[in-house]
Design an enzyme around this catalytic site. Structure first.
Site, short mmCIF file in Angstrom:
data_model
loop_
_atom_site.label_atom_id
_atom_site.label_comp_id
_atom_site.label_asym_id
_atom_site.label_seq_id
_atom_site.Cartn_x
_atom_site.Cartn_y
_atom_site.Cartn_z
N ASP A 8 51.11 42.51 43.45
CA ASP A 8 52.53 42.13 42.27
C ASP A 8 51.47 42.10 40.94
O ASP A 8 50.60 40.92 41.05
CB ASP A 8 53.31 40.58 42.13
CG ASP A 8 53.65 40.42 40.96
OD1 ASP A 8 53.64 40.89 40.19
OD2 ASP A 8 55.24 40.39 41.28
N ILE A 12 50.10 35.58 39.24
CA ILE A 12 50.96 34.74 38.55
C ILE A 12 51.84 34.58 37.95
O ILE A 12 51.46 34.44 36.92
CB ILE A 12 50.46 33.39 39.14
CG1 ILE A 12 49.09 33.14 40.31
CG2 ILE A 12 51.36 32.38 39.14
CD1 ILE A 12 48.89 31.71 39.91
N HIS A 13 53.21 34.37 38.09
CA HIS A 13 54.01 34.51 36.09
C HIS A 13 55.50 34.10 37.03
O HIS A 13 56.02 33.45 37.88
CB HIS A 13 54.31 36.05 36.45
CG HIS A 13 54.66 36.81 37.43
ND1 HIS A 13 56.47 37.01 37.78
CD2 HIS A 13 54.23 37.26 38.35
CE1 HIS A 13 56.06 37.86 38.49
NE2 HIS A 13 55.09 38.14 39.27
N GLY A 14 56.51 33.90 35.91
CA GLY A 14 57.09 33.78 36.51
C GLY A 14 58.68 33.72 37.73
O GLY A 14 58.99 32.71 38.58
N ALA A 17 55.15 31.94 40.22
CA ALA A 17 55.22 30.34 40.36
C ALA A 17 56.98 29.82 39.91
O ALA A 17 56.32 28.64 40.94
CB ALA A 17 54.50 30.32 38.36
#
Length: 161
Positions: A8, A12-14, A17
């Site tokens: 991706d 680490i993102h919405g 996470a």
């Protein structure tokens, strides 16, 4: 134990996470990338993006392999993330586990789209990316695309033809 591996661009993102960590019951996120592990600013930002109760580690490939192969990791629920399929090819060559590799939200950010094949609305692969994904599959790894847990899972190798 690795619950899922994911390529991706956003790391680490919405979606990772919140949605994937909750769906998979993850208590650890490992960002496996030699280049990202060298960037102190990115390391700090990624650690801060992890949800409450989930420990994030940003590690070079070799160190990530050591942690994943450590018997103490068997009791953990780990999500491994990178923004480059080549990182996973190197990682998988040094670990015993063969988790599902989910490729989603990849390829739209770096490099011109004209040099990439649109595989799905969220996956754009260069010729090299396609070769690497096929090499990963040849190692016995199921390679899929599934942006969100509620989305249907598609076989990426079949989509490549």
């Amino acid at each position: 134990m690795i619950s899922m591996a994911r390529v991706d661009d956003r790391l680490i993102h919405g979606q990772v996470a919140v949605k994937w960590c909750k769906e998979l019951g993850v208590n650890r996120i490992i960002v496996a990338s030699d280049s990202i592990a060298k960037n102190a600013v990115q390391v700090a930002a990624l650690k801060g993006a992890a949800p409450a109760g989930v420990k994030a580690a940003i590690l070079p490939i070799e160190k990530a392999q050591g942690i994943i192969n450590d018997p103490r990791s068997e009791s953990l629920r780990i999500l491994v993330v990178s923004n480059d399929p080549s990182d996973f090819l190197a990682l998988f060559k040094g670990i015993k586990e063969r988790p599902v590799l989910n490729v989603a939200n990849y390829g739209r950010i770096n490099g011109p789209l004209s040099e990439k094949r649109k595989v799905t609305d969220t996956v754009y692969l260069t010729e090299r990316d396609q070769e690497v994904v096929r090499e990963i599959s040849a190692l016995g790894v199921e390679v899929v695309t599934q942006p969100l847990p509620d989305d249907s899972r598609e076989d990426l190798i079949a989509l490549l033809g």
